[in-house]
Design a protein around this motif. Structure first.
Motif, short mmCIF file in Angstrom:
data_model
loop_
_atom_site.label_atom_id
_atom_site.label_comp_id
_atom_site.label_asym_id
_atom_site.label_seq_id
_atom_site.Cartn_x
_atom_site.Cartn_y
_atom_site.Cartn_z
N THR A 68 0.36 -1.51 -8.39
CA THR A 68 -0.78 -1.16 -8.94
C THR A 68 -1.92 -1.35 -8.06
O THR A 68 -1.80 -2.26 -6.82
CB THR A 68 -1.09 -2.16 -10.18
OG1 THR A 68 -1.19 -3.41 -9.63
CG2 THR A 68 -0.18 -2.03 -11.37
N LYS A 69 -3.05 -0.93 -8.16
CA LYS A 69 -4.06 -1.21 -7.19
C LYS A 69 -4.69 -2.38 -7.18
O LYS A 69 -5.02 -2.73 -5.75
CB LYS A 69 -5.35 0.01 -7.69
CG LYS A 69 -6.49 0.18 -6.70
CD LYS A 69 -7.41 0.97 -6.96
CE LYS A 69 -8.67 1.21 -6.21
NZ LYS A 69 -9.49 2.31 -6.66
N ALA A 70 -4.46 -3.06 -7.90
CA ALA A 70 -5.11 -4.48 -7.96
C ALA A 70 -4.26 -5.35 -6.92
O ALA A 70 -4.46 -6.01 -6.24
CB ALA A 70 -4.99 -5.10 -9.44
N ASP A 71 -3.06 -5.18 -7.10
CA ASP A 71 -1.89 -5.84 -6.23
C ASP A 71 -2.16 -5.24 -4.84
O ASP A 71 -2.18 -6.18 -3.85
CB ASP A 71 -0.56 -5.62 -6.68
CG ASP A 71 -0.20 -6.05 -8.26
OD1 ASP A 71 -0.85 -7.17 -8.49
OD2 ASP A 71 0.82 -5.81 -8.77
N VAL A 72 -2.44 -4.05 -4.59
CA VAL A 72 -2.57 -3.78 -3.25
C VAL A 72 -3.85 -4.36 -2.77
O VAL A 72 -4.16 -4.89 -1.56
CB VAL A 72 -2.79 -2.18 -3.28
CG1 VAL A 72 -3.14 -1.77 -1.89
CG2 VAL A 72 -1.52 -1.37 -3.55
N GLU A 73 -4.79 -4.34 -3.74
CA GLU A 73 -6.33 -5.00 -3.26
C GLU A 73 -6.08 -6.62 -2.91
O GLU A 73 -6.71 -7.05 -1.85
CB GLU A 73 -7.32 -5.00 -4.09
CG GLU A 73 -8.62 -5.31 -3.89
CD GLU A 73 -9.23 -4.50 -2.44
OE1 GLU A 73 -10.07 -5.22 -1.89
OE2 GLU A 73 -8.93 -3.72 -2.29
N LYS A 74 -5.12 -7.20 -3.71
CA LYS A 74 -5.10 -8.51 -3.39
C LYS A 74 -4.10 -8.80 -2.14
O LYS A 74 -4.50 -9.64 -1.22
CB LYS A 74 -4.18 -9.12 -4.70
CG LYS A 74 -3.77 -10.46 -4.60
CD LYS A 74 -3.16 -11.12 -5.98
CE LYS A 74 -2.79 -12.48 -5.97
NZ LYS A 74 -2.13 -13.02 -6.91
N ASP B 251 0.80 -1.32 -0.05
CA ASP B 251 0.00 -0.02 0.03
C ASP B 251 0.96 1.24 0.07
O ASP B 251 0.50 2.45 -0.53
CB ASP B 251 -1.02 0.05 1.17
CG ASP B 251 -1.98 1.26 1.18
OD1 ASP B 251 -2.53 1.46 -0.05
OD2 ASP B 251 -2.38 1.73 2.18
N ILE C 32 4.20 3.09 -4.33
CA ILE C 32 3.29 4.28 -5.55
C ILE C 32 3.38 3.18 -6.72
O ILE C 32 2.66 3.79 -7.70
CB ILE C 32 3.87 5.49 -5.40
CG1 ILE C 32 5.45 5.58 -5.88
CG2 ILE C 32 3.62 6.10 -4.17
CD1 ILE C 32 5.84 6.99 -6.06
N ASN C 33 4.68 2.24 -6.87
CA ASN C 33 4.58 1.78 -7.91
C ASN C 33 3.93 0.57 -8.18
O ASN C 33 3.83 0.04 -9.26
CB ASN C 33 6.17 1.48 -8.28
CG ASN C 33 7.05 2.59 -8.36
OD1 ASN C 33 6.87 3.73 -8.85
ND2 ASN C 33 8.25 2.48 -7.72
N ARG D 206 -4.32 -6.81 0.13
CA ARG D 206 -5.27 -6.33 1.57
C ARG D 206 -6.20 -7.64 1.79
O ARG D 206 -6.56 -8.14 2.81
CB ARG D 206 -6.16 -5.37 1.11
CG ARG D 206 -7.02 -4.79 2.27
CD ARG D 206 -7.52 -3.62 1.72
NE ARG D 206 -8.67 -4.01 0.57
CZ ARG D 206 -9.86 -4.46 0.76
NH1 ARG D 206 -10.22 -4.77 2.03
NH2 ARG D 206 -10.55 -4.67 -0.35
#
Length: 617
Positions: free
Chosen positions: A165-171, A159, A162-163, A173
């Motif tokens: 992706t949002k999908a990886d962060v959601e995964k 999280d 910044i590099n 989480r």
């Protein structure tokens, strides 16, 4: 005090302790078993000992058991036999009450102990399983917590980057949330497992184990009580026989106190008393006149004074032996028909010089043929005592009286038995007469006749033995009132022994007199005036009378046979050799043992042909 609370953690030690208790019980059983074997062996040895010293039936030992001392010994042997029986009772009771019971109890105890410890091991395994489940739940909770923590850190890292992706962060989480949920589930499971383990553990240490250990404690206490009771029984078994053993010992003491030395001494007198009188004094032998024999005042001197002469050795009495019998031998028992041991074959020659008694005694002791004579005499005596005549005339008077009395008592008992049988048959006959259906009365008559005949025969026997008994009892007092010298012809009990004795003397070099020796001596000794007195054939004068006390069969030359109670003339007294010369009539005279006749001397008796009936009157 409970093993379940005090020894909750000593499972292994309790197992060892209870096993050692069973070992002690088995050791005690083995001890009692060996004790019973010892008691049996001891009882057997006591019985064998008692049997070994018991008198044998129909043996000489059985006769010795009539004395109080030997009867007391016999009673002791019998009591020892009973004493041995009490030790057998001890062995039997210990085997049945202790060994058998404890052996069966040990088997039950082993089974019970095995069951209790099996339950204990099962409870331990259960608590160990719960503990393992708790540990597994705990480790899983710990692992899930660590993984949730790492997933959370990874999510925060992703999280912040910044590099990424949002999908990886959601995964990341979602992954962190998943790990947190798994940790929460593991925590809930761990908590539930922990509560369950605590409950199981509390129940294990406060309920299951105390109950199991309590049962083991009760089992062990029962074992201890049982072995104590067995030890008490062990003592009681011995104590139960103590009164009987004490009674056996009391009987032995009573038998010992019944020993009566005076009574035994009296029984010895009754058993061996002969009824004879002791021998009289030995006459003095004058050796200052070697060519003349000692002359009695009533025989030879009277014959010289009357101008009578005795027959010469070479005439009527030539070739006869002079009896050589010592004065002080014990008197013979009065046999019905017996001959003296030293055979008298006629009067000794007056020319025969008497030898000193010491010289004759030395020759008597060193002569082998005479020893053989006594051996044969002993054999003959034993045979005669074993199978004597019916009237027991081969025994001394006192012993004969006892035997006759025993025979009379025995015959009276037989008569009583026969009479009892006859009375019983008579009653049976009366019953048959009144009730013919029970039997034939005529069938009893034959048996009644036989019993009557038997009773008559037995009564005749009783009369016969009572006559002999009255004769012996009437004779004993008279003999005690008139003591006289007894001849030493104890060997005169057996004729066969006498014959062998005479044969031995004829062949022995001990100075015995034979016909050839007498004739040779007569030729060597010069003739004197004394010899001329024996040339005449006139008979010797009578010097008294005598009564035959016992029957005597004169089977040898120089002796004469007499019947019991016969009255005869005395023509020559006993000169110390144990023989008296008597005459029945002008043609019959000879020697008889002095102990067989009762002599009545009459110095004034000169009538040779006086009738015997008048003298006896």
């Amino acid at each position: 005090m409970s093993w379940g609370t005090e020894l909750w953690d000593q499972f292994d030690n309790l197992e060892k302790h209870t096993q050692s208790g069973i070992d002690v019980l088995e050791k005690y059983i083995k001890f009692v078993k060996e004790r019973t074997e010892i008691e049996l062996s001891y009882a057997k040895q006591l019985r064998n000992l008692s049997k070994k010293y018991q008198p044998k039936k129909n043996s000489k030992e059985e006769e010795e058991y009539r004395y109080t001392s030997t009867r007391a010994f016999l009673a002791t042997l019998n009591e020892m036999n009973d004493y041995a029986g009490q030790h057998e009772v001890i062995s039997e009771n210990m085997t049945s009450l202790i060994t058998a019971e404890l052996t069966r109890y040990v088997q039950e105890l082993k089974q019970e102990r095995k069951s209790h410890f099996h339950d204990g091991r099962k409870a331990q395994q259960h608590i160990e399983t719960c503990w393992k489940q708790l540990e597994a739940s705990k480790r899983r909770f710990e692992r899930d917590c660590k993984e949730a923590d790492r997933a959370q850190q990874y999510f925060e890292k992703m999280d912040a980057d910044i590099n990424v992706t949002k999908a990886d962060v959601e995964k990341a989480r979602q992954q962190a949330q998943l790990r947190h949920q798994m940790a929460e589930d593991s925590k809930a499971e761990y908590s539930s497992t922990l509560q369950k383990f605590n409950s199981e553990q509390h129940e294990h240490y406060y309920t299951h184990i105390p109950n199991i250990f309590q049962k083991i404690q009760e089992m062990e206490e029962r074992r201890i009580v049982r072995i104590g009771e067995s030890m008490k029984t062990f003592a009681e078994v011995d104590r139960q026989v103590i009164p009987i053993i004490g009674k056996c010992l009391d009987e032995i003491t009573k038998a010992a106190e019944s020993v009566d030395h005076k009574n035994d001494s009296q029984m010895v007198i009754e058993a061996f008393k002969s009824g004879f009188e002791p021998p009289g004094d030995v006459d003095f032998e004058d050796f200052t006149q070697p060519m003349k024999r000692t002359v009695s005042e009533s025989s030879l001197s009277n014959s010289r004074g009357d101008g009578k002469s005795e027959p010469k050795f070479g005439s009527k009495s030539k070739g006869k032996l002079w009896p050589f019998i010592k004065k002080n031998k014990p008197p013979p028992p009065p046999p019905a028909s017996a001959s003296p041991s030293a055979v008298p074959n006629g009067p000794q020659s007056p020319k025969q010089q008497k030898e000193p008694l010491s010289h004759r005694f030395n020759e008597f002791m060193t002569s082998k043929p005479k020893i053989h004579c006594f051996r044969s005499l002993k054999r003959g005596l034993s045979l005669k005592l074993g199978a004597g005549p019916e009237d027991f005339s081969n025994l001394p008077p006192e012993q004969r009286r006892k035997k006759l009395q025993q025979k009379v008592d025995e015959l009276n008992r037989d008569i009583q038995k026969e009479m009892d049988s006859r009375d019983a048959l008579t009653k049976m006959k009366d019953v048959y007469i009144k009730n013919p259906q029970m039997g034939d009365a005529a069938s009893v008559d034959l048996r009644l006749a036989e019993l009557g005949q038997n009773i008559d025969k037995l009564r005749l026997e009783v009369q016969k033995f009572e006559g002999w008994l009255a004769e012996v009892e009437g004779r004993l007092p008279a003999r005690l009132e008139q003591p006289r010298r007894q001849s030493g012809v104890y060997e005169a009990q057996n004729a066969s022994g006498v014959n062998s004795c005479a044969q031995d003397r004829e062949s022995s070099p001990d100075g015995s007199y034979t016909e050839e020796q007498s004739q040779e001596t007569e030729m060597k000794v010069p003739a004197t005036d004394f010899d001329d007195e024996f040339d005449d054939e006139e008979p010797l004068p009578t010097i008294g009378t005598c009564k035959a006390l016992y029957t005597f069969e004169g089977q040898n030359e120089g002796t004469i046979s007499v019947a019991e109670g016969e009255m005869l003339y005395v023509i020559e007294e006993d000169k110390g050799d144990g023989w008296t010369r008597i005459r029945r009539n002008e043609d019959e005279e000879g020697y008889v043992p002095t102990s067989y006749v009762e002599v009545y001397l009459d110095k004034n008796a000169k009538d040779v042909h006086k009738p015997l009936q008048k003298i006896s009157e």
